[in-house]
Design an enzyme around this catalytic site. Sequence first.
Site, PDB file in Angstrom:
ATOM      1  N   GLU A 129      18.477  13.560 -12.220  1.00 24.93           N
ATOM      2  CA  GLU A 129      19.608  14.479 -12.142  1.00 24.93           C
ATOM      3  C   GLU A 129      20.346  14.580 -13.479  1.00 24.93           C
ATOM      4  O   GLU A 129      20.864  15.652 -13.832  1.00 24.93           O
ATOM      5  CB  GLU A 129      20.571  14.055 -11.035  1.00 24.93           C
ATOM      6  N   HIS A 147      18.774  17.216 -15.544  1.00 35.29           N
ATOM      7  CA  HIS A 147      19.331  18.532 -15.210  1.00 35.29           C
ATOM      8  C   HIS A 147      20.703  18.708 -15.860  1.00 35.29           C
ATOM      9  O   HIS A 147      21.005  19.754 -16.438  1.00 35.29           O
ATOM     10  CB  HIS A 147      19.507  18.657 -13.690  1.00 35.29           C
ATOM     11  N   GLU A 173      13.545  22.057 -13.928  1.00 34.37           N
ATOM     12  CA  GLU A 173      12.814  20.885 -13.456  1.00 34.37           C
ATOM     13  C   GLU A 173      12.018  20.235 -14.574  1.00 34.37           C
ATOM     14  O   GLU A 173      11.805  19.022 -14.576  1.00 34.37           O
ATOM     15  CB  GLU A 173      11.885  21.279 -12.306  1.00 34.37           C
TER      16      GLU A 173
END
Length: 498
Positions: A260, A263, A289
């Site tokens: 995460e 991201h 991704e």
Amino acid sequence: MKQIYEQFKKEINAYKYALWLMGWDDETEAPKASKAYRTEQLEVLYTLVYKLEMDEKRLAAIDQLAKENLTGPFKREIELEKKGIDQLRKIPQAEYIAYQVLISKSSQIWAEAKKNSDFEAFLPTLEEIIVFQKKLIKYLETDTLKGYDVLLDMYEENMGIKEYDEFFKVLNEKLVPFVLETSKVKQKFPSVLLKGSFNIEKQKQFNHRLADILSYDLKKGVIKESVHPFTSGVVSVDTRVTTAYREDLIDAAIFSTIHEMGHGIYEQQVNPEFDGSILSGGVSMGIHESQSRLFENMIGRSKAFWDTYYPVLQQTFSKELKKVTAEQFHLYVNRVKRDFIRIEADELTYSLHIMIRYEIEKALFNGKLQPKDLPKTWNRLYKKYLGLTVKNDAFGVLQDIHWSIGSFGYFPTYALGSAYAAQIYDVMNQEIDVEQCIKNNDIRKINRWLREHIHQYGKLKTPKEIILNATNKPFDPNYYVDYLVKKYTTIFKAYEVN
């Protein structure tokens, strides 16, 4: 016209920021009893946003600006806005608002169903979502986009069934044989890693250390908890991540957090001049991704990473990891096991989980599968591709949040992103020594390369342009297969030695 457009953008941004904050709160800390009241407020806000977005003055301004000889980022901004309103015009207002309200509450229904492993409790809501998705397809179909391709294109521009079928064909032909060949290798790990107990508060301490190691800026973001780890943001200065902790698995939260943060770092490094415009944020789910997978797998699971940072983890869990070496831990976090849960799948078998979901979604939208039959089909495909007998719906069809929020067409981008990451990683390594950056505690250098070649552009460039800009080549899935075969050949040889 530009002044009118900018004034509407300012108002819409304020409402969307409030809606985003409410959504974030709903997924992290909001009390369950507030659900009904919050849903009422969401309906009001969604209605106001819709009215602003579809105001005749705003539409006229965008239509006129789209005809003008614009240049630079503003030209791209208006192109994307024009595409968005042209699609929105095709969706009846009442249906659109009702759907926004539906998905605002559906994730909580899914979470309860997952907790109780009760697909039937979620089925009526899921059926409503799929009914709307099928209507959406009909509203948005064009001469070139039909059926499921409409949904796929929303998450990855110019990627449809034809392209994904070709992509997964490469994986089937070149990767699956390697997986089958190597699945018999015996893997041995210290028992504490397999059956230990790892204090969650200590895990949280280490995860916050990861933010510093990876240069995830906590002045622009936070780390919270949720049932399903996710990243959420609207501008470069407010991008938030969540993770999920398991006391019996030391690495589950570590890698969901690194994933995460990948991201989050992408979002934080987009050109801040794009904040408040449609150009802010990542260009597509596949490119997004690629960044999370690059950080999670190519950096976070590398030998260099654990040679460098394992002492920090070992110090955090001094008693539990006293007799576990960095080499043993590196092999453990790269273990290969056919398992039920996608987000806990190893890097080598991960794409098989995605192929199952892709196959199911194709069947749902070509009329070959009904929602009520999802568990049966899910379980059959897990037996076919992974040789596993699914024990309950929580470990099966209810494990992912995506369908509860209407994200059909999203799953294929996970495998695509992993393949993008391999190609980006290969080229990046030709320009900077990634392993040495990790050993020198200088991951900022990696971030700078990614910002220069990918992150800064936000949505200014298309996914295909981003890949071409970063690697000087069109997308080629063979980079992914070659990367995995090389990496796991080395790892399996290490198992033989150890």
